[in-house]
Design an enzyme around this catalytic site. Structure first.
Site, PDB file in Angstrom:
ATOM      1  N   HIS A  60       0.851  -1.194   0.000  1.00 55.17           N
ATOM      2  CA  HIS A  60       0.000   0.000   0.000  1.00 55.17           C
ATOM      3  C   HIS A  60       0.882   1.238   0.000  1.00 55.17           C
ATOM      4  CE1 HIS A  60       0.769  -0.584   4.274  1.00 55.17           C
ATOM      5  NE2 HIS A  60       0.294   0.610   4.554  1.00 55.17           N
ATOM      6  N   HIS A  62       1.308   3.924   1.967  1.00 54.99           N
ATOM      7  CA  HIS A  62       1.846   4.647   3.132  1.00 54.99           C
ATOM      8  C   HIS A  62       3.380   4.682   3.099  1.00 54.99           C
ATOM      9  CE1 HIS A  62      -2.050   4.174   5.702  1.00 54.99           C
ATOM     10  NE2 HIS A  62      -2.082   5.229   4.932  1.00 54.99           N
ATOM     11  N   ASP A  64       5.859   4.397   5.130  1.00 54.68           N
ATOM     12  CA  ASP A  64       6.732   3.387   5.740  1.00 54.68           C
ATOM     13  C   ASP A  64       6.823   2.121   4.886  1.00 54.68           C
ATOM     14  OD1 ASP A  64       3.987   3.314   6.655  1.00 54.68           O
ATOM     15  OD2 ASP A  64       4.532   1.737   8.054  1.00 54.68           O
ATOM     16  N   HIS A  65       6.079   2.075   3.797  1.00 54.15           N
ATOM     17  CA  HIS A  65       6.167   0.959   2.841  1.00 54.15           C
ATOM     18  C   HIS A  65       6.692   1.430   1.477  1.00 54.15           C
ATOM     19  CE1 HIS A  65       3.696  -1.705   5.494  1.00 54.15           C
ATOM     20  NE2 HIS A  65       3.367  -0.516   5.957  1.00 54.15           N
TER      21      HIS A  65
HETATM   22 ZN   LIG Z   1      -0.091   1.540   6.492  1.00 55.26          ZN
END
Ligand SMILES: [Zn+2]
Length: 244
Positions: A60, A62, A64-65
């Site tokens: 996804h 976000h 942090d990914h």
């Molecule tokens: Zn997330």
């Protein structure tokens, strides 16, 4: 199949745990799941480069990914020009942002032959070595878990799931797949003890808690004690390698 965790933290780095990023090795090929960090230094530490990456799958959007996506595609643009990864993005709008950032930081536009595709529900990838199916999670719009099959083994990688009741509405659905050799599940958005019930109903051969936050660490160890010896359980840390 081997899974190596480059980053096993949640949305905030913890000591010796970075943002989400994992590598899968199968039949001498290399794949990435999420790029919360730039995987390039981790690849180089292992005698690899971005040239070795066959495909990458992003759960996804976000940060942090995905923070590492611009760095990875940037160095594939100006230095590792033989790299030919196929990168699966969870949202179409991300590619415009990536092009703008790489253009602003590399002195040239995103290299044309870095290939992109989009994650959608169902089978998204099969190169004869690795087969990947995506399942939507309730974490946000366009968030996915991946079911990964290779070398006769099956791995579930959840990505982030629905806040508060993830194991009931998301994980319980995913873990019913029979014959899971490894389930990698996040530990940031709900009490990890909730994993017990769905895991006991459909036990994988190995359970790995990934992406857990500092407030949940004690619960993760409590869950491990509760599940073992029936379901061997490991807490992911950066550098952890799991061979299936
Ligand atoms: Zn997330």
């Amino acid at each position: 199949m081997k899974v190596t965790f480059f980053g096993a933290s949640h949305g905030v780095p913890e000591p010796h745990r970075n943002y989400s990023c994992a590598m899968i090795e199968a039949e001498g090929k290399y794949y990435l799941i999420d790029m919360g960090i730039d995987p390039t230094p981790e690849l180089v530490n292992r005698g690899l480069t971005p040239n070795d990456i066959t495909a990458a799958f992003i759960t996804h959007s976000h940060g942090d990914h995905t923070y590492g996506l611009a760095a990875f595609t940037g160095i594939c643009t100006w230095y590792y020009t033989q790299a030919d990864p196929l990168i699966f993005l969870p949202e179409k709008g991300m590619l415009d942002g990536l092009k703008a950032w790489v253009g602003a930081t590399c002195g040239q536009g995103l290299r044309q032959n870095i290939r992109f595709d989009y994650v959608r529900e169902g089978g998204i990838y099969d190169d004869g070595t690795l087969k990947v199916s995506a399942m939507p999670t309730g974490h946000m719009e366009n968030a996915y878990a991946f079911l990964i099959e290779s070398e006769g083994k099956t791995l579930l990688f959840t990505g982030d799931m629905k806040h508060k009741d993830g194991p009931i509405s998301d994980f319980a659905r995913f873990v019913t797949k029979d014959g899971l050799d490894l389930a990698v599940a996040e530990g940031a958005h709900f009490d990890v003890m909730l994993y017990q019930e769905p895991l006991r109903a459909h036990p994988p051969k190995l359970f790995c808690i990934n992406h857990y936050n500092q407030w949940q660490t004690a619960n993760c160890w409590q869950l491990k004690r509760a599940l073992e010896p029936d379901i061997p359980t490991v807490l992911a840390t950066d550098g952890l390698e799991i061979r299936l």
